[in-house]
Design an enzyme around this catalytic site. Structure first.
Site, mmCIF file in Angstrom:
data_model
loop_
_atom_site.group_PDB
_atom_site.id
_atom_site.type_symbol
_atom_site.label_atom_id
_atom_site.label_comp_id
_atom_site.label_asym_id
_atom_site.label_seq_id
_atom_site.Cartn_x
_atom_site.Cartn_y
_atom_site.Cartn_z
ATOM 1 N N TYR A 199 0.836 -1.202 0.000
ATOM 2 C CA TYR A 199 0.000 0.000 0.000
ATOM 3 C C TYR A 199 0.865 1.245 0.000
ATOM 4 C CZ TYR A 199 -4.292 -2.505 1.215
ATOM 5 O OH TYR A 199 -5.389 -3.323 1.200
ATOM 6 N N TYR A 248 -0.639 -9.950 0.584
ATOM 7 C CA TYR A 248 0.429 -9.384 1.434
ATOM 8 C C TYR A 248 0.393 -9.992 2.833
ATOM 9 C CZ TYR A 248 -3.358 -6.158 2.915
ATOM 10 O OH TYR A 248 -4.532 -5.619 3.363
ATOM 11 N N ARG A 303 -2.901 -11.879 3.654
ATOM 12 C CA ARG A 303 -4.211 -11.513 3.125
ATOM 13 C C ARG A 303 -4.326 -12.022 1.685
ATOM 14 N NH1 ARG A 303 -7.722 -7.969 4.342
ATOM 15 N NH2 ARG A 303 -8.959 -9.802 3.880
ATOM 16 N N HIS A 308 -7.118 -8.552 -2.586
ATOM 17 C CA HIS A 308 -8.455 -7.977 -2.356
ATOM 18 C C HIS A 308 -8.482 -6.505 -2.717
ATOM 19 C CE1 HIS A 308 -6.200 -7.200 1.341
ATOM 20 N NE2 HIS A 308 -6.910 -6.089 1.433
ATOM 21 N N HIS A 330 -10.643 -3.103 -1.386
ATOM 22 C CA HIS A 330 -11.584 -2.582 -0.384
ATOM 23 C C HIS A 330 -12.654 -1.747 -1.078
ATOM 24 C CE1 HIS A 330 -9.055 -3.570 3.189
ATOM 25 N NE2 HIS A 330 -8.066 -3.440 2.332
#
Ligand code: FE
Lengths: 244, 194
Positions: A110, A149, A159, A162, A164
């Site tokens: 991110y 990640y 995770r 995905h 959000h």
């Protein structure tokens, strides 16, 4: 006193959503209220909400491949289209819904001050976008497929890939944040955040299938992600005060 | 009866600000809900500040708070007669060090209840963050509106009277209120399922 007809939102099914406390998801331990939330029938305060016009959108908000890229460059990663429709629990399309999306880059990192993963930043990828559903509740955006990640929870938690999603329907009662997963990802069923959802049937609703029909040859694969928000129905409002 | 199930909720996670307040997250642009006023507004202008604390009494420094409220006359923005310069909707990240949030808004008026009674001045509050699996709904009432609060249909029907105080914003200087939210503990804030 007589009962007043009133359009309200049927109560949320809390056995369908993840419970506030889910022990394997460590962050929920200190952040889950211990008391059950108190129920009341929706009032004007929950049945209204802000309305977003297209003027809130920037021209490239629907294109995460380009919206943070330098001129002539593009985000790195598998190019994908994500599309679907937003409807309510009564199968009515939700037009004008604001969808805000954020995600890691193709390497699973991110663009955030507190991000600690060693995977590289992509100088041409910001990781956020916005779209508004059309008259039929449809939406579409393009991006790069995010990478999975690792995250500090158990000794070795990853995770699944995905995106959000934050959703604004036409009222505050419909407000929802969720995540979209990708068909075939083996990490989905190992994830404590996904695992907080009580049933496999509910989890399946967050897994977007590959949609070959919408794939653009030699350009981008497509995934379809349909979203259901709460819906309003006519009820009789009992004219007496009930203990919460 | 509803025919379809709502999409299940998932946590907003630690990076919710990338998507919902990208300007604050350093991605550029202005953030939706950053200002609730688009010009001179009617009524009393107030600031509402507070923190959200977890079960260890630590403030959440990665949360997102949204509020929705009527204007000074009790009219919801978007409906006939509403103050054209007031949006009614605010969205703020909690401060990354102190956990404090702040909304510059107006004190709302009385709002109709479906049976014809009136609701005391209140603000709808919604909280998401890492560790919160389904966004938390609560309401902010004003401690200095004792009379209206006493007859408010929602507030007065909370069976455990001692918990009603968790929904009261306390005067904290001129035109300033403090509304601290507690996720757990003896004075856990009342959250709603509606
Ligand atoms: Fe994430």
């Amino acid at each position: 006193m007589t009962d007043t007809p009133h359009e309200s939102y049927p109560r949320r099914d809390r056995d369908w959503h993840p419970p506030a406390l889910s022990l394997p998801y460590k962050s929920s331990r200190l952040r889950s209220p211990n008391s059950r939330p108190l129920h009341f029938l929706t009032t004007l305060s929950e049945e209204t909400g802000p309305v977003f016009g297209h003027d809130v959108l920037n021209p490239l908000d629907h294109d995460l491949i380009q919206n943070f890229a330098k001129p002539g460059e593009a985000a790195i990663g598998p190019r994908i289209i994500v599309h679907g429709k937003v409807q309510d629990e009564f199968a009515r399309p939700v037009a004008g819904a604001l969808i805000e999306i954020w995600q890691a880059n193709a390497a699973g990192r991110y663009r955030h001050k507190r991000e600690g993963y060693i995977a590289p930043l992509d100088p041409n990828f910001g990781g956020c976008g916005r779209v508004i559903t059309d008259d039929r509740g449809a939406y579409e955006f393009q991006t790069v497929q995010p990478g999975p990640y690792p995250w500090p929870n158990g000794p070795n938690d990853w995770r699944p890939a995905h995106i959000h999603f934050s959703l604004f329907g036409s009222s505050f009662a419909q407000r929802l944040i969720t995540q979209m997963y990708f068909e075939g990802d083996p990490l989905i069923w190992r994830c404590p955040i996904v695992g907080a959802i009580p049933s496999g049937e509910a989890v399946e609703r967050l897994i977007a299938p590959l949609d070959m029909e919408r794939t653009i040859p030699m350009d981008a694969r497509a995934y379809r992600f349909d979203i259901t928000l709460r819906g309003r129905e006519q009820t009789l409002f009992e004219n007496r005060s009930e203990g919460l | 009866m509803a025919q379809l199930k709502e999409s299940p909720s998932q946590t907003a996670g630690p990076y919710v600000h990338i998507g919902c307040t990208p300007g604050h997250a350093g991605l550029g642009g202005s953030d939706l809900g950053a200002s609730m006023k688009t010009g001179p507004v009617q009524g009393q202008e107030i600031a509402v500040c507070g923190t959200i604390t977890d079960g260890a009494d630590d403030p959440l420094t990665d949360a997102l708070v949204e509020i929705w409220q009527a204007d000074a006359n009790g009219v919801y923005p978007g409906t006939t007669g509403a103050d054209p310069n007031f949006t009614g909707w605010g969205r703020k990240p909690t401060d990354e060090v102190t956990g404090e949030f702040r909304f510059d808004t107006v004190k709302p008026g009385l709002v109709p209840y479906p049976d014809g009674r009136l609701q005391a001045p209140h603000v709808t509050v919604w909280i998401v963050a890492r560790g919160i699996n389904l966004g938390l709904h609560t309401r902010l009432y004003f401690a200095d509106e004792q009379e209206a609060n006493g007859t408010d249909p929602i507030l007065s029907s909370i069976a455990d009277e001692s918990r009603r105080a968790t929904l009261l914003a306390l005067p904290d200087g001129p035109d300033r209120y403090r509304f601290d939210i507690r996720l757990q503990g003896a004075d856990e804030t009342v959250f709603f399922d509606m």
